[in-house]
Design a protein around this motif. Structure first.
Motif, PDB file in Angstrom:
ATOM      1  N   HIS A 272       0.692   5.504  -0.314  1.00  0.00           N
ATOM      2  CA  HIS A 272      -0.046   6.756  -0.373  1.00  0.00           C
ATOM      3  C   HIS A 272       0.905   7.839  -0.882  1.00  0.00           C
ATOM      4  O   HIS A 272       1.819   8.260  -0.168  1.00  0.00           O
ATOM      5  CB  HIS A 272      -0.594   7.131   0.993  1.00  0.00           C
ATOM      6  CG  HIS A 272      -1.744   6.275   1.418  1.00  0.00           C
ATOM      7  ND1 HIS A 272      -2.473   6.512   2.575  1.00  0.00           N
ATOM      8  CD2 HIS A 272      -2.318   5.185   0.853  1.00  0.00           C
ATOM      9  CE1 HIS A 272      -3.428   5.616   2.692  1.00  0.00           C
ATOM     10  NE2 HIS A 272      -3.345   4.785   1.658  1.00  0.00           N
TER      11      HIS A 272
ATOM     12  N   HIS B  40      -3.780  10.473  -6.088  1.00  0.00           N
ATOM     13  CA  HIS B  40      -4.734  11.497  -6.536  1.00  0.00           C
ATOM     14  C   HIS B  40      -4.038  12.642  -7.289  1.00  0.00           C
ATOM     15  O   HIS B  40      -4.437  13.014  -8.388  1.00  0.00           O
ATOM     16  CB  HIS B  40      -5.494  12.049  -5.328  1.00  0.00           C
ATOM     17  CG  HIS B  40      -6.348  13.228  -5.628  1.00  0.00           C
ATOM     18  ND1 HIS B  40      -7.493  13.139  -6.392  1.00  0.00           N
ATOM     19  CD2 HIS B  40      -6.210  14.546  -5.295  1.00  0.00           C
ATOM     20  CE1 HIS B  40      -8.040  14.336  -6.507  1.00  0.00           C
ATOM     21  NE2 HIS B  40      -7.285  15.217  -5.839  1.00  0.00           N
TER      22      HIS B  40
ATOM     23  N   THR C 203       0.853  -1.186   0.000  1.00  0.00           N
ATOM     24  CA  THR C 203       0.000   0.000   0.000  1.00  0.00           C
ATOM     25  C   THR C 203       0.889   1.237   0.000  1.00  0.00           C
ATOM     26  O   THR C 203       1.760   1.382   0.867  1.00  0.00           O
ATOM     27  CB  THR C 203      -0.920   0.027   1.232  1.00  0.00           C
ATOM     28  OG1 THR C 203      -1.745  -1.143   1.227  1.00  0.00           O
ATOM     29  CG2 THR C 203      -1.813   1.254   1.225  1.00  0.00           C
TER      30      THR C 203
ATOM     31  N   ASN D  50     -11.627   2.655  -5.505  1.00  0.00           N
ATOM     32  CA  ASN D  50     -12.263   3.045  -4.252  1.00  0.00           C
ATOM     33  C   ASN D  50     -12.311   4.559  -4.168  1.00  0.00           C
ATOM     34  O   ASN D  50     -11.299   5.241  -4.383  1.00  0.00           O
ATOM     35  CB  ASN D  50     -11.503   2.489  -3.040  1.00  0.00           C
ATOM     36  CG  ASN D  50     -11.560   0.981  -2.969  1.00  0.00           C
ATOM     37  OD1 ASN D  50     -12.444   0.351  -3.549  1.00  0.00           O
ATOM     38  ND2 ASN D  50     -10.610   0.380  -2.262  1.00  0.00           N
ATOM     39  N   ASN D  51     -13.496   5.078  -3.859  1.00  0.00           N
ATOM     40  CA  ASN D  51     -13.696   6.523  -3.779  1.00  0.00           C
ATOM     41  C   ASN D  51     -13.334   7.184  -5.109  1.00  0.00           C
ATOM     42  O   ASN D  51     -12.391   7.975  -5.203  1.00  0.00           O
ATOM     43  CB  ASN D  51     -12.877   7.118  -2.629  1.00  0.00           C
ATOM     44  CG  ASN D  51     -13.312   8.540  -2.296  1.00  0.00           C
ATOM     45  OD1 ASN D  51     -14.386   8.979  -2.682  1.00  0.00           O
ATOM     46  ND2 ASN D  51     -12.450   9.259  -1.591  1.00  0.00           N
TER      47      ASN D  51
ATOM     48  N   ASN E 250      -0.229  10.932  -2.705  1.00  0.00           N
ATOM     49  CA  ASN E 250      -1.062  11.977  -3.300  1.00  0.00           C
ATOM     50  C   ASN E 250      -0.250  13.178  -3.770  1.00  0.00           C
ATOM     51  O   ASN E 250      -0.618  13.847  -4.738  1.00  0.00           O
ATOM     52  CB  ASN E 250      -2.129  12.448  -2.305  1.00  0.00           C
ATOM     53  CG  ASN E 250      -3.292  11.471  -2.228  1.00  0.00           C
ATOM     54  OD1 ASN E 250      -3.509  10.681  -3.140  1.00  0.00           O
ATOM     55  ND2 ASN E 250      -4.018  11.507  -1.119  1.00  0.00           N
TER      56      ASN E 250
ATOM     57  N   THR F 189      -2.235  -1.471  -3.580  1.00  0.00           N
ATOM     58  CA  THR F 189      -3.185  -0.388  -3.367  1.00  0.00           C
ATOM     59  C   THR F 189      -2.433   0.930  -3.486  1.00  0.00           C
ATOM     60  O   THR F 189      -1.488   1.176  -2.726  1.00  0.00           O
ATOM     61  CB  THR F 189      -3.846  -0.494  -1.980  1.00  0.00           C
ATOM     62  OG1 THR F 189      -4.518  -1.748  -1.868  1.00  0.00           O
ATOM     63  CG2 THR F 189      -4.854   0.620  -1.772  1.00  0.00           C
TER      64      THR F 189
ATOM     65  N   LEU G 226      -6.984   1.271  -6.932  1.00  0.00           N
ATOM     66  CA  LEU G 226      -6.676   2.695  -7.024  1.00  0.00           C
ATOM     67  C   LEU G 226      -7.682   3.465  -6.176  1.00  0.00           C
ATOM     68  O   LEU G 226      -8.896   3.287  -6.320  1.00  0.00           O
ATOM     69  CB  LEU G 226      -6.734   3.161  -8.480  1.00  0.00           C
ATOM     70  CG  LEU G 226      -5.764   2.440  -9.430  1.00  0.00           C
ATOM     71  CD1 LEU G 226      -6.017   2.857 -10.864  1.00  0.00           C
ATOM     72  CD2 LEU G 226      -4.317   2.724  -9.043  1.00  0.00           C
ATOM     73  N   GLU G 227      -7.159   4.329  -5.297  1.00  0.00           N
ATOM     74  CA  GLU G 227      -8.018   5.042  -4.349  1.00  0.00           C
ATOM     75  C   GLU G 227      -7.999   6.547  -4.589  1.00  0.00           C
ATOM     76  O   GLU G 227      -7.002   7.114  -5.049  1.00  0.00           O
ATOM     77  CB  GLU G 227      -7.567   4.753  -2.899  1.00  0.00           C
ATOM     78  CG  GLU G 227      -7.698   3.294  -2.487  1.00  0.00           C
ATOM     79  CD  GLU G 227      -7.277   3.064  -1.050  1.00  0.00           C
ATOM     80  OE1 GLU G 227      -6.514   3.917  -0.527  1.00  0.00           O
ATOM     81  OE2 GLU G 227      -7.686   2.069  -0.447  1.00  0.00           O
ATOM     82  N   ASP G 228      -9.119   7.176  -4.267  1.00  0.00           N
ATOM     83  CA  ASP G 228      -9.233   8.644  -4.256  1.00  0.00           C
ATOM     84  C   ASP G 228      -8.831   9.271  -5.586  1.00  0.00           C
ATOM     85  O   ASP G 228      -7.974  10.164  -5.645  1.00  0.00           O
ATOM     86  CB  ASP G 228      -8.386   9.239  -3.112  1.00  0.00           C
ATOM     87  CG  ASP G 228      -8.835   8.765  -1.751  1.00  0.00           C
ATOM     88  OD1 ASP G 228     -10.033   8.483  -1.598  1.00  0.00           O
ATOM     89  OD2 ASP G 228      -7.987   8.653  -0.849  1.00  0.00           O
TER      90      ASP G 228
ATOM     91  N   ASN H  96      -2.660   5.214  -3.792  1.00  0.00           N
ATOM     92  CA  ASN H  96      -3.396   6.449  -3.619  1.00  0.00           C
ATOM     93  C   ASN H  96      -2.573   7.554  -4.283  1.00  0.00           C
ATOM     94  O   ASN H  96      -1.648   8.107  -3.690  1.00  0.00           O
ATOM     95  CB  ASN H  96      -3.595   6.741  -2.129  1.00  0.00           C
ATOM     96  CG  ASN H  96      -4.605   7.835  -1.891  1.00  0.00           C
ATOM     97  OD1 ASN H  96      -4.653   8.814  -2.630  1.00  0.00           O
ATOM     98  ND2 ASN H  96      -5.396   7.680  -0.836  1.00  0.00           N
TER      99      ASN H  96
END
Length: 819
Positions: A184, A210, A182, A264-265, A186, A206, A236-238, A208
């Motif tokens: 993150h 954005h 995972t 997701n989201n 962004n 996963t 893929l998130e956000d 993130n």
């Protein structure tokens, strides 16, 4: 502004005071919230430092506290610790050797803290670590040296946050393979190609990203290129996908022929959806999932109609929000996609109907989940095309959580689904069911939990193998289901177990949280094949039979297993056992073996009674009691007589010179010697001292002077009160005589208190008799013999004259020396 300043300083003062008060010496606080599995839950404890816990702990949860740092000594000695969570604190500093003693640590969570930099020394001794979470900390990079170099067993890794700006090649050096990664990023600004590419195999990723997807598609494409593999699910998130540019990175995934992709989201427009479908044209994508989707368009996706999406086997959509719902067009335009999937899920998306025309497009559908939507009986009929057999290959149908009320309607809609095996109609408004229904012969699993059913009818199909009726209002269950293997009845109002003969194939029975108060071996034996029983959380009446059965009978049974654990079986009654686990209840023999207890108690009481009676008899207690009662009864009569005597002349009432108390065996001596000598007149001789001495005396003898028909004790009391003296003729016969023993002697014993000791009593010993020969119960007589001179009947006849003279003097109250 002044009031705000005052309030601020007031709160600051309170905080400082409370902080100093809670830990005045700066000592570490402790946490003792550890269970039997050595799991210590110290979350939400308000700790500002790592608290002290037992060094035997296997799991330590310190999440959601106010810990700001970890020192070198905080975790010393925790060599057995396997899981440590510091999630949600304010940790900003960690000593380089803080984790050195955690050789057995397998899981470490440092997410959501204030770590501005990562130190490779933290992990140098954590070779057993398998899961590491570093998400959402304000570090901008992973460090100048490889942080994870020694973590050769690491399988789950999460890092990044809003401050992560740079990833370099070699940052993940030492990480050989991962089951889940995972990241993150962004605000990721710099990514060196290959930074994530050395990890292989890679189970699930996963991301993130954005910011990069919106502003730096090249960077996003580089990241996707390093983690996209056919066997690796990509999440893929956000994401905000608005135009064509934002979907450019998906072309990289298309080239790597990714097979499973999830969003997701997701905030997406019509144009972006079309571009994604074009990018994935011909890609062997088997699963497409979207959770938390906001659609800004109107569903006009005709431009993607010519794309090839035949490889999609599973389509999952949940929590969909359509901003322009009234402008949104029909899903008929997605016919090119709907004819291929075998598994479709549209959950909690406010779907109130799926037109029959759309249902006809689902040619290969085997699994359909429309749970938590707005379907009604009418719209369900439209969706199922009024039960005409559309979706003929359907095997699993889930319409739970909808506003369905007619049980017969759902039965009619699925009756022609010849391959249907699983039907979930839970969390609906069903309150009753008809007496008969039509179902597919293939139906094996039926879930009607969390409805409002109060009764069960033969409407249920006999082919069922699994039936879930949990959380209804059922009070009984009487229905033969010969193929049933699992029956779930928790959360109802059942008072007893359903008869086992109704379910000859049942293996699992769940009947928790009912009003069940007991069950026994016979109940379980009626289930021929039952293996697992879940019957806790009921209102058990802890009788002796039930407690014994649960503690020994079912424990020793190899057939039935209490799958929910003994701790779930708690007493509800009797009141003094309420809340106690049945396994810990200890009932006494008084409660459990009443007949045996009463029998033994009676036997013991009888034995003790007999023993006590023997003891009392040996101690002559009965004699004392009997004589006390007799004396009290006679005392009343005596008081009346004394009262009359006090009012008259005492000489008139004293009728006798002496009352003679003797044994019946000594009557011959009394009648042949004593009476003639004292009552008959005697001639004066030379030995006579005084003529008065020879005058006859009047004696009271019980044989001749007692009034017939009057109680013997009253006669005795009356005779003694009317006599000036009492003569006791003592001998072995006297102390052994029952009559003397139970009548005269006790009366004499009591009356001595009213007469002046030796002046009233005259003792005559017919034979040698010492004080020790008299039983101890004749205490007054023994005392009298010790304090009063007594006369002995001479064995020599020559001395008899002297004996009679002394006796006469004693009866007349004269001192012999005066004569």
């Amino acid at each position: 502004m002044g009031q705000k300043t005052i309030l601020y300083f007031t709160l600051l003062f309170i905080y400082l005071c409370c902080g100093q008060r809670s830990n005045p010496d700066g000592e570490r606080s402790s946490c003792d919230k550890c269970d039997q599995r050595l799991t210590c839950n110290c979350s939400y404890g308000g700790f500002t430092h790592v608290p002290m816990v037992t060094d035997r702990a296997l799991t330590l949860d310190l999440s959601f506290n106010d810990i700001t740092g970890v020192t070198s000594d905080d975790l010393t000695g925790h060599r057995r610790l396997r899981a440590l969570s510091l999630h949600g604190n304010r940790v900003a500093t960690i000593h380089p050797s803080a984790f050195d003693s955690l050789w057995s640590l397998e899981e470490l969570d440092l997410s959501d803290n204030q770590l501005t930099a990562l130190n490779h020394k933290w992990f140098r001794n954590l070779e057993a670590l398998q899961k590491l979470n570093l998400l959402n900390n304000p570090y901008s990079c992973l460090g100048s040296r490889p942080v994870f170099q020694r973590l050769v067993r690491l399988r789950w890794l999460g890092f990044g946050g809003p401050a992560l700006e740079e990833l370099k090649r070699g940052d993940l050096s030492g990480v050989a393979e991962l089951e889940e990664l995972t990241v993150h990023g962004n605000n990721l600004k710099s990514y060196e190609s290959g930074a994530l590419g050395d990890v292989w195999p890679l189970g699930r990723v996963t991301l993130n990203l954005h910011g990069p997807f919106l502003t730096n598609t090249a960077l996003a494409s580089a990241v996707l290129a390093d983690v996209t593999y056919p066997e690796t699910p990509l999440i893929l998130e956000d994401l905000h996908l608005i135009g064509n540019k934002s979907v450019q990175p998906f072309r990289v995934s298309a080239k790597r022929r990714v097979r499973k992709m999830a969003f997701n989201n997701l905030f997406v427009s019509d144009e972006a959806i079309v571009n994604i479908l074009v990018a994935l044209d011909g890609v062997p994508l088997t699963s497409l999932s979207m959770d938390g989707v906001t659609l800004t368009g109107e569903g006009r996706w005709e431009a993607a109609k010519q794309t090839d999406q035949r490889s999609i086997d599973e389509f999952f959509v949940r929590n969909v929000v359509v901003l322009n719902i009234f402008k949104f067009v029909s899903f008929l335009q997605l016919g090119f996609m709907l004819e291929y999937p075998r598994k479709v899920s549209v959950i909690n998306s406010r779907v109130y109907v799926m037109p029959c025309n759309t249902s006809h497009l689902l040619l290969n559908l085997q699994y359909l989940d429309l749970s938590d939507n707005l379907l009604t009986d009418l719209t369900l009929a439209e969706t199922m095309c009024n039960g005409d057999g559309t979706m003929k290959d359907l095997r699993v149908l889930n319409v739970s959580g909808n506003a369905l009320k007619s049980f017969s309607t759902v039965s009619r809609q699925v009756t022609k689904l010849s391959k249907l095996t699983h039907l979930d109609i839970s969390r609906t408004g069903y309150s009753s069911m008809p007496e008969s229904c039509s179902w597919p012969s293939t139906l094996r699993y039926l879930n009607i939990s969390r409805a409002k059913l109060t009764t069960i009818t033969p409407c249920l199909p006999a082919t069922l193998e699994v039936l879930d009726l949990s959380n209804n209002d059922l009070k009984d269950f009487i229905l033969i289901l010969p193929a049933l293997r699992e029956l779930h009845l928790s959360g109802n109002k059942l008072l007893k177990l359903p008869p086992g003969w109704l379910f000859p194939s049942l293996q699992t029975l769940t009947i928790q949280a009912n009003t069940l108060n007991r069950f026994d071996r016979a109940d379980l034996q009626s289930y021929g094949r039952l293996q697992d029983l879940w019957a806790g959380q009921n209102k058990f009446a802890c009788s002796c039979d039930f407690v014994h059965f649960l503690q020994s009978g079912i424990k020793g049974s190899e057939d039935v297993h209490l799958a929910d654990g003994e701790e779930s079986y708690v007493c509800d009654s009797p009141l003094y056992l309420q809340g106690q686990p049945v396994a810990q209840v200890q009932l006494s023999i008084v409660v459990c073996q009443r007949v045996l207890f009463v029998s033994v108690s009676c036997g013991v009481a009888l034995f003790v009674g007999i023993l006590l009676c023997v003891l009392l008899w040996r101690l002559h207690a009965f004699w004392y009691v009997k004589m006390t009662w007799a004396w009290l009864r006679a005392k009343r009569s005596s008081l009346r007589r004394r009262h009359r005597r006090d009012r008259s002349d005492s000489d008139e009432l004293l009728s006798y010179d002496a009352f003679v108390s003797y044994s019946e065996r000594d009557a011959s001596w009394v009648e042949n010697f004593l009476v003639p000598e004292l009552e008959e007149p005697r001639e004066n001789d030379e030995d006579s001292v005084d003529q008065r001495t020879l005058q006859p005396l009047t004696l009271c003898l019980h044989k001749r002077d007692f009034l017939p028909g009057q109680w013997i004790v009253d006669n005795i009391m009356s005779a003694m009160e009317r006599s000036r003296r009492t003569v006791f003729v003592l001998s072995e016969n006297f102390v052994q005589s029952d009559w003397c023993r139970y009548e005269l002697d006790f009366s004499h014993f009591q009356l001595f208190d009213g007469k002046a000791g030796g002046d009233a009593a005259i003792l005559i010993l017919l034979e040698p008799l010492s004080k020790d020969d008299i039983p101890k119960r004749f205490c007054k007589l023994r005392k009298l013999m010790s304090s009063t001179t007594y006369l002995e009947w001479p064995q020599d006849e020559e001395r008899s004259g002297e004996f009679w003279r002394s006796l006469r003097h004693a009866l007349r109250g004269e001192d012999e020396d005066d004569y």
